[in-house]
Scaffold this active site. Structure first.
Site, mmCIF file in Angstrom:
data_model
loop_
_atom_site.group_PDB
_atom_site.id
_atom_site.type_symbol
_atom_site.label_atom_id
_atom_site.label_comp_id
_atom_site.label_asym_id
_atom_site.label_seq_id
_atom_site.Cartn_x
_atom_site.Cartn_y
_atom_site.Cartn_z
ATOM 1 N N ASP A 38 -7.782 18.594 -14.221
ATOM 2 C CA ASP A 38 -8.001 17.216 -14.670
ATOM 3 C C ASP A 38 -7.558 17.171 -16.136
ATOM 4 O OD1 ASP A 38 -9.064 14.863 -15.764
ATOM 5 O OD2 ASP A 38 -10.832 14.888 -14.479
ATOM 6 N N ARG A 70 0.845 -1.206 0.000
ATOM 7 C CA ARG A 70 0.000 0.000 0.000
ATOM 8 C C ARG A 70 0.879 1.254 0.000
ATOM 9 N NH1 ARG A 70 -1.874 1.838 4.638
ATOM 10 N NH2 ARG A 70 -2.539 -0.191 5.417
ATOM 11 N N LYS A 86 -8.209 6.106 -19.083
ATOM 12 C CA LYS A 86 -8.441 6.632 -20.420
ATOM 13 C C LYS A 86 -7.156 6.558 -21.249
ATOM 14 C CE LYS A 86 -12.350 7.255 -18.389
ATOM 15 N NZ LYS A 86 -12.768 8.492 -17.753
HETATM 16 C C1 LIG Z 1 -13.263 8.893 -16.473
HETATM 17 C C2 LIG Z 1 -12.934 10.225 -15.943
HETATM 18 C C3 LIG Z 1 -12.733 10.421 -14.571
HETATM 19 C C4 LIG Z 1 -12.921 9.322 -13.544
HETATM 20 O O1 LIG Z 1 -11.960 8.324 -13.697
HETATM 21 P P1 LIG Z 1 -12.225 6.764 -13.333
HETATM 22 O O2 LIG Z 1 -10.925 6.151 -13.734
HETATM 23 O O3 LIG Z 1 -13.377 6.321 -14.147
HETATM 24 O O4 LIG Z 1 -12.493 6.691 -11.880
HETATM 25 C C5 LIG Z 1 -12.369 11.705 -14.152
HETATM 26 N N1 LIG Z 1 -12.225 12.714 -15.027
HETATM 27 C C6 LIG Z 1 -12.428 12.546 -16.353
HETATM 28 C C7 LIG Z 1 -12.252 13.708 -17.262
HETATM 29 C C8 LIG Z 1 -12.782 11.307 -16.855
HETATM 30 O O5 LIG Z 1 -12.986 11.165 -18.160
#
Ligand SMILES: *Cc1c(COP(=O)(O)O)cnc(C)c1O
Length: 382
Positions: free
Chosen positions: A173, A50, A198
């Site tokens: 983000d 962890r 992604k």
């Molecule tokens: C998918 C996504 C998230 C969340 O991520 P997960 O891996 O699904 O928890 C956050 N921000 C954006 C822009 C995303 O496309």
């Protein structure tokens, strides 16, 4: 040594001091929960997975280097990374967040962070002056650029100057661009978050997330939250993301090339009332993106003339799959109103333009002509 981004994706920097013995080209998967101590007070540097795990660490160093940060942390999902960032705040703190964000982030802020006493102002930070939302309790600004799904482009450098002047954290983000196309830390952001699910992993087969920072104190705070709350990425998943990153440059280029072709095709289509892709000269953020990014990405949002047509397209696509998510090798089409943004209150959704005529495509790396043919037949109404 300062390698190019393409090279950094492959020759992942940290491996030097580990596992030289067998000369493995692919970094080993340390599938272990714990590590033996050589004696009291003696650690190999790894105590418990962890806290640290060599495979995860290799991935973290790679992502930190791609994002030009000093530390990246690999979480078990994008949402757990964002939730960890929210642990930096305490009751009474105020955060200014963009009006158009990933639906899961909106749900986190509204259903969990607010319950914990954090307050939010939401505004279109690509056009409105953020300063009118500042209060004496404001601690951070939270954005995506381009936003999900409306593809608004926000000036990261300008926002970072305001954030610095008021001692606020700028959190970006960067999922939609990946570090291949955009590095917010270089433009003055304090924390970058990613859904590694992604583009970074890129193969629609792992859920992962990252935080990255270029600030020592923030890095230590985030590491403390990470080890304490424990949403750590498993060794095997870390290895899969490492492997995915090897082709990040190639995938991003090809997906973007496909997006450009699809966006142009959609623009010429009579039943399409709007195409929102920053790579098109018609997009209001086109020039800004040329300045702050090295590409336009591979996410296209478009509006069709009726919700019946939107639904018909979703049921008719064959090669393009109707699924949530983005950033993988396969092209996916999403219906934000009922999928990614279903939990965003309808009134709020419509205010930002996410109607039931809006569709979103994440182009993959298939042959463009196959994607165009599939769209062509999907637009035909029975
Ligand atoms: C998918 C996504 C998230 C969340 O991520 P997960 O891996 O699904 O928890 C956050 N921000 C954006 C822009 C995303 O496309």
């Amino acid at each position: 040594m300062a390698y190019t981004v393409e090279t950094k994706c492959l020759h992942q920097e940290a491996s030097d001091n580990i596992e030289k013995a067998y000369g493995a080209i692919s970094f080993p998967i340390y599938q272990t929960a714990t590590f033996a101590h050589r004696g009291v007070g003696e650690s190999t540097g790894y105590d418990y997975s962890r806290l640290q795990n060599p495979t995860r660490e290799q991935l973290e160093k790679t992502v930190a280097s791609l994002e030009k940060g000093i530390d990246a942390i690999a979480f078990s999902s994008g949402m757990s990374a964002i939730a960890a960032v929210m642990e930096l705040f305490r009751p009474g703190d105020h955060v200014i967040a963009d009006a158009d964000l990933y639906g899961g982030s909106v749900r986190l802020f509204q259903k969990i962070s607010e319950k914990n006493g954090i307050t939010f102002s939401r505004a279109d930070l690509s056009s409105e002056d953020v300063q009118q939302y500042l209060t004496e309790n404001t601690k951070a600004i939270y954005i995506e650029t381009p936003t999900n799904p409306m593809m608004h482009v926000t000036d990261i450098r300008k926002l970072s100057e305001i954030a610095k002047a008021h001692h606020l954290l700028l959190i970006v983000d960067n999922t939609f661009m990946s570090p291949y196309f955009q590095n917010p830390l270089e433009l003055g952001a304090d924390i970058v978050v990613h859904s590694g699910t992604k583009y970074l992993n890129g193969h629609n087969d792992v859920i992962a997330g990252f935080t990255v920072t270029a600030d020592q104190e923030l890095a230590e705070k985030l590491r403390f939250i990470f080890k304490t709350t424990g949403a750590c990425l498993a060794p095997f998943d870390s290895w899969l993301v490492l492997r995915g990153i090897k082709t990040l440059a190639l995938r991003m280029e090809k997906a973007q090339e496909n997006a450009m072709k699809l966006a142009n095709w959609l623009e010429g289509k009579k039943q399409v009332t709007r195409v929102i892709y920053p790579g098109l000269a018609s997009h209001p953020g086109h020039e800004l993106m040329k300045k702050q990014s090295r590409g336009f990405g591979a996410m296209i949002t478009f509006e069709v003339e009726s919700s019946a047509l939107a639904r018909s397209i979703l049921s008719r696509v064959k090669l393009i799959q109707f699924a949530e998510s983005l950033g993988g090798t396969e092209t996916l089409i999403t219906y934000p109103a009922t999928q990614t943004h279903a939990d965003v209150p309808q009134e709020e959704r419509e205010k930002i333009g996410i109607t039931d005529r809006i569709l979103r495509i994440s182009t993959g790396i298939e042959g463009a002509e196959d994607l165009l043919k599939d769209l062509e037949q999907a637009f035909e109404t029975a």
